[in-house]
Design a protein around this motif. Structure first.
Motif, PDB file in Angstrom:
ATOM      1  N   ALA A  48       0.734  -1.290   0.016  1.00  0.00           N
ATOM      2  CA  ALA A  48       0.111   0.021   0.128  1.00  0.00           C
ATOM      3  C   ALA A  48       0.914   1.268  -0.010  1.00  0.00           C
ATOM      4  O   ALA A  48       0.600   2.292  -0.709  1.00  0.00           O
ATOM      5  CB  ALA A  48      -0.912   0.094   1.252  1.00  0.00           C
ATOM      6  N   VAL A  49       2.022   1.096   0.743  1.00  0.00           N
ATOM      7  CA  VAL A  49       2.771   2.413   0.806  1.00  0.00           C
ATOM      8  C   VAL A  49       3.546   2.755  -0.617  1.00  0.00           C
ATOM      9  O   VAL A  49       3.595   3.711  -1.056  1.00  0.00           O
ATOM     10  CB  VAL A  49       3.650   2.141   1.907  1.00  0.00           C
ATOM     11  CG1 VAL A  49       5.003   3.169   1.702  1.00  0.00           C
ATOM     12  CG2 VAL A  49       3.238   2.316   3.300  1.00  0.00           C
ATOM     13  N   PHE A  50       3.877   1.466  -1.165  1.00  0.00           N
ATOM     14  CA  PHE A  50       4.563   1.720  -2.589  1.00  0.00           C
ATOM     15  C   PHE A  50       3.524   2.010  -3.694  1.00  0.00           C
ATOM     16  O   PHE A  50       4.012   2.920  -4.650  1.00  0.00           O
ATOM     17  CB  PHE A  50       5.114   0.258  -2.973  1.00  0.00           C
ATOM     18  CG  PHE A  50       6.765   0.239  -2.226  1.00  0.00           C
ATOM     19  CD1 PHE A  50       7.714   1.161  -2.467  1.00  0.00           C
ATOM     20  CD2 PHE A  50       6.895  -0.902  -1.351  1.00  0.00           C
ATOM     21  CE1 PHE A  50       8.743   0.836  -2.008  1.00  0.00           C
ATOM     22  CE2 PHE A  50       8.081  -1.140  -1.022  1.00  0.00           C
ATOM     23  CZ  PHE A  50       9.186  -0.326  -1.122  1.00  0.00           C
ATOM     24  N   ALA A  51       2.136   2.109  -3.212  1.00  0.00           N
ATOM     25  CA  ALA A  51       1.311   2.315  -4.348  1.00  0.00           C
ATOM     26  C   ALA A  51       0.893   3.572  -4.160  1.00  0.00           C
ATOM     27  O   ALA A  51      -0.024   4.231  -4.806  1.00  0.00           O
ATOM     28  CB  ALA A  51       0.023   1.193  -4.138  1.00  0.00           C
ATOM     29  N   LEU A  69      -6.095   2.213  -6.605  1.00  0.00           N
ATOM     30  CA  LEU A  69      -5.556   1.089  -6.365  1.00  0.00           C
ATOM     31  C   LEU A  69      -4.785   0.354  -7.638  1.00  0.00           C
ATOM     32  O   LEU A  69      -5.148   0.588  -8.774  1.00  0.00           O
ATOM     33  CB  LEU A  69      -6.451   0.074  -5.874  1.00  0.00           C
ATOM     34  CG  LEU A  69      -7.005   0.179  -4.656  1.00  0.00           C
ATOM     35  CD1 LEU A  69      -8.111  -1.104  -4.245  1.00  0.00           C
ATOM     36  CD2 LEU A  69      -5.780   0.044  -3.627  1.00  0.00           C
ATOM     37  N   SER A  70      -3.246  -0.002  -7.484  1.00  0.00           N
ATOM     38  CA  SER A  70      -2.714  -0.583  -8.555  1.00  0.00           C
ATOM     39  C   SER A  70      -3.364  -2.078  -8.828  1.00  0.00           C
ATOM     40  O   SER A  70      -4.022  -2.591  -7.941  1.00  0.00           O
ATOM     41  CB  SER A  70      -1.099  -0.489  -8.192  1.00  0.00           C
ATOM     42  OG  SER A  70      -0.954  -1.570  -7.186  1.00  0.00           O
ATOM     43  N   GLY A  71      -2.930  -2.562 -10.246  1.00  0.00           N
ATOM     44  CA  GLY A  71      -3.175  -3.826 -10.361  1.00  0.00           C
ATOM     45  C   GLY A  71      -2.801  -4.663  -9.765  1.00  0.00           C
ATOM     46  O   GLY A  71      -3.463  -5.997  -9.187  1.00  0.00           O
ATOM     47  N   GLY A  72      -1.553  -4.555  -9.028  1.00  0.00           N
ATOM     48  CA  GLY A  72      -0.848  -5.548  -8.385  1.00  0.00           C
ATOM     49  C   GLY A  72      -1.526  -5.695  -6.978  1.00  0.00           C
ATOM     50  O   GLY A  72      -1.605  -6.634  -6.180  1.00  0.00           O
ATOM     51  N   LEU A  73      -1.985  -4.489  -6.282  1.00  0.00           N
ATOM     52  CA  LEU A  73      -2.469  -4.344  -5.168  1.00  0.00           C
ATOM     53  C   LEU A  73      -3.982  -5.165  -5.064  1.00  0.00           C
ATOM     54  O   LEU A  73      -4.360  -5.805  -4.071  1.00  0.00           O
ATOM     55  CB  LEU A  73      -2.570  -2.930  -4.600  1.00  0.00           C
ATOM     56  CG  LEU A  73      -3.007  -2.764  -3.121  1.00  0.00           C
ATOM     57  CD1 LEU A  73      -2.127  -3.691  -2.119  1.00  0.00           C
ATOM     58  CD2 LEU A  73      -2.995  -1.529  -2.529  1.00  0.00           C
TER      59      LEU A  73
END
Length: 158
Positions: A48-51, A69-73
């Motif tokens: 979450a922090v990296f996103a 939200l990113s796809g990875g998250l």
């Protein structure tokens, strides 16, 4: 019983609500689940922090959060939900088998289990939920057949 044997038994008895589970079998899985939960929280926070999802961002509301939200998250959260659903039934089964192992009669096993589920579902805070949680913890700590000969509640008492 080792942690590995407990893990195998956990999955082997996926839908077994009628057998018993020793203290070691139950508490090894509780320990493993606690370790994995801590690792999951740490990994989720890092992702979450990296996103860029920081709780310090006061302008961010739930809709903004969901749309950024990113796809990875998103994939991480979907996989997490699927894993939670996959372990839900065997976790409930393990708890019922552990309560049965203490020697409670069959009716009380299901009453205790129902009270536990209902108190978790409808009363996540409050003194009553704390009392129920403490009583269930005490039952889960009892050795095998400790309650079997207790008058009115034991499985050997009619």
């Amino acid at each position: 019983m080792t942690m590995g044997a407990s893990f195998k038994s956990f999955w082997k008895n996926y839908f077994n609500f009628t057998g018993t589970a020793t203290r070691a079998e139950y508490w090894w899985m509780v320990l493993l689940g606690g370790i994995l939960a801590i690792l999951w929280v740490v990994a989720t926070v890092i992702m979450a922090v990296f996103a860029g999802l920081s709780p310090a961002n006061e302008k961010m509301n739930i809709w903004h959060w969901l749309t950024t939200l990113s796809g990875g998250l998103i994939l991480w959260l979907v996989v997490s939900a699927l894993v939670f659903l996959a372990i839900l039934i065997p976790s409930l089964s393990l708890e019922v088998r552990r309560i049965r192992d203490t020697g409670l009669n069959a009716v009380l096993v299901w009453i205790v289990f129902a009270i536990d589920i209902l108190s978790d579902a409808f009363g996540s805070t409050g003194v009553l939920n704390d009392i129920v949680s403490l009583l269930i913890l005490l039952i889960l700590v009892f050795p095998t057949d400790k309650l079997a000969n207790v008058r009115m509640i034991g499985k050997n008492q009619r």
